[in-house]
Design a protein around this motif. Structure first.
Motif, PDB file in Angstrom:
ATOM      1  N   VAL A  82     -26.456 -35.061  26.469  1.00 11.12           N
ATOM      2  CA  VAL A  82     -26.064 -36.226  25.670  1.00 11.12           C
ATOM      3  C   VAL A  82     -27.268 -37.122  25.420  1.00 11.12           C
ATOM      4  CG1 VAL A  82     -24.662 -38.300  25.643  1.00 11.12           C
ATOM      5  CG2 VAL A  82     -23.687 -36.156  26.464  1.00 11.12           C
ATOM      6  N   ARG A  83     -28.059 -37.362  26.474  1.00  7.94           N
ATOM      7  CA  ARG A  83     -29.235 -38.210  26.287  1.00  7.94           C
ATOM      8  C   ARG A  83     -30.232 -37.574  25.322  1.00  7.94           C
ATOM      9  NH1 ARG A  83     -28.596 -39.643  31.801  1.00  7.94           N
ATOM     10  NH2 ARG A  83     -30.037 -38.029  32.503  1.00  7.94           N
ATOM     11  N   LEU A  84     -30.376 -36.269  25.417  1.00 12.05           N
ATOM     12  CA  LEU A  84     -31.308 -35.586  24.532  1.00 12.05           C
ATOM     13  C   LEU A  84     -30.870 -35.731  23.083  1.00 12.05           C
ATOM     14  CD1 LEU A  84     -33.901 -34.022  24.823  1.00 12.05           C
ATOM     15  CD2 LEU A  84     -32.574 -31.923  25.017  1.00 12.05           C
ATOM     16  N   ARG A  85     -29.576 -35.653  22.848  1.00 12.22           N
ATOM     17  CA  ARG A  85     -29.077 -35.820  21.480  1.00 12.22           C
ATOM     18  C   ARG A  85     -29.301 -37.240  21.002  1.00 12.22           C
ATOM     19  NH1 ARG A  85     -23.223 -33.526  20.352  1.00 12.22           N
ATOM     20  NH2 ARG A  85     -23.961 -33.745  18.201  1.00 12.22           N
ATOM     21  N   LEU A  86     -29.046 -38.203  21.874  1.00 13.22           N
ATOM     22  CA  LEU A  86     -29.251 -39.600  21.494  1.00 13.22           C
ATOM     23  C   LEU A  86     -30.726 -39.849  21.190  1.00 13.22           C
ATOM     24  CD1 LEU A  86     -26.944 -41.369  24.116  1.00 13.22           C
ATOM     25  CD2 LEU A  86     -26.584 -41.234  21.638  1.00 13.22           C
TER      26      LEU A  86
END
Lengths: 124, 124
Positions: free
Chosen positions: A52-56
DNA sequence: CATCTATGTTGACACATGTCGAATCAAAGC
DNA sequence: GCTTTGATTCGACATGTGTCAACATAGATG
């Protein structure tokens, strides 16, 4: 909230800024990292170690104008509080900065970070 | 051991090799990552997101000859089973490979990995 | 001030993770 | 075969992490 054991690495100028920033270590291939170097550097990798953080992060990094409102990037399949939580983590790792302008909060990639992390991985 | 949900990304040639390898995704700055891209890529970042693993990886990556025996790199302040545990994680993430030769086990950096991860971070 | 919308914070919970000691496996040498 | 040395696996435990619902806060607008 700063349960992070204050590391005096870069100039702590702002006083309210992120806990650490990148330009710290030689390429991973140059010599074995010391404990301190590893501690610092792992924080950044760890921040990008969640899908999720990587996508954000990718959403912010690739957004037109170099910044993105939360509302522009929060469609990643988790609740809004969770998005907020992850953005905070990315900030604490020194990867993002945020600024409120009126109703919305804008995030942008801390400029030097991408290059610095890239340099860690390029043996060249 | 392979509690990892088998991702058929690169050719699974060996059959006993690591779960995933790098050349998968565009630079983080090119466009927002999809869920699948993030899932794959985060695995690698996560593997480097622990100080002990980062030291082990750096030790292997910087070792003469491109490989290192466990005995050469296991002085990172944790017990030997813990070292083994972390090396396994690095293998599962596709960052290291291992080979037993006689008494010792040698680890080396999966060749394409560093370049691939570097490319993720270089907007260029 | 009341209200609405956009973000952030809190509290709780399930689950993952790092760690170690003890047991086990693998190769080598006696 | 037994023993020794190097490395992995097992079992247990404490801590960390991702997630959400509920609540709180910050601006804007009526």
């Amino acid at each position: 909230m700063s349960n992070i054991k204050a590391l005096p690495l870069l100039e702590p100028e702002t006083g309210s800024g992120p806990e650490s920033v990148a330009p710290c270590c030689p390429p991973l291939t140059e010599r074995p990292f010391t404990a301190e170097e590893a501690e610092r550097t792992a924080r950044m990798f760890k921040a990008l170690g969640d899908p999720v953080r990587l996508r954000l992060f990718s959403a912010v990094a690739s957004h037109a104008g170099g910044e993105a409102c939360v509302c522009d990037i929060s469609d990643v399949g988790v609740s809004q509080p969770t998005v907020s939580h992850h953005l905070k983590k990315l900030k604490e790792a020194g990867l993002l900065t945020s600024e409120r302008r009126g109703t919305w909060v804008y995030y942008r990639v801390e400029p030097s970070v991408l290059a610095s992390m890239g340099r860690l991985l390029t043996s060249e």
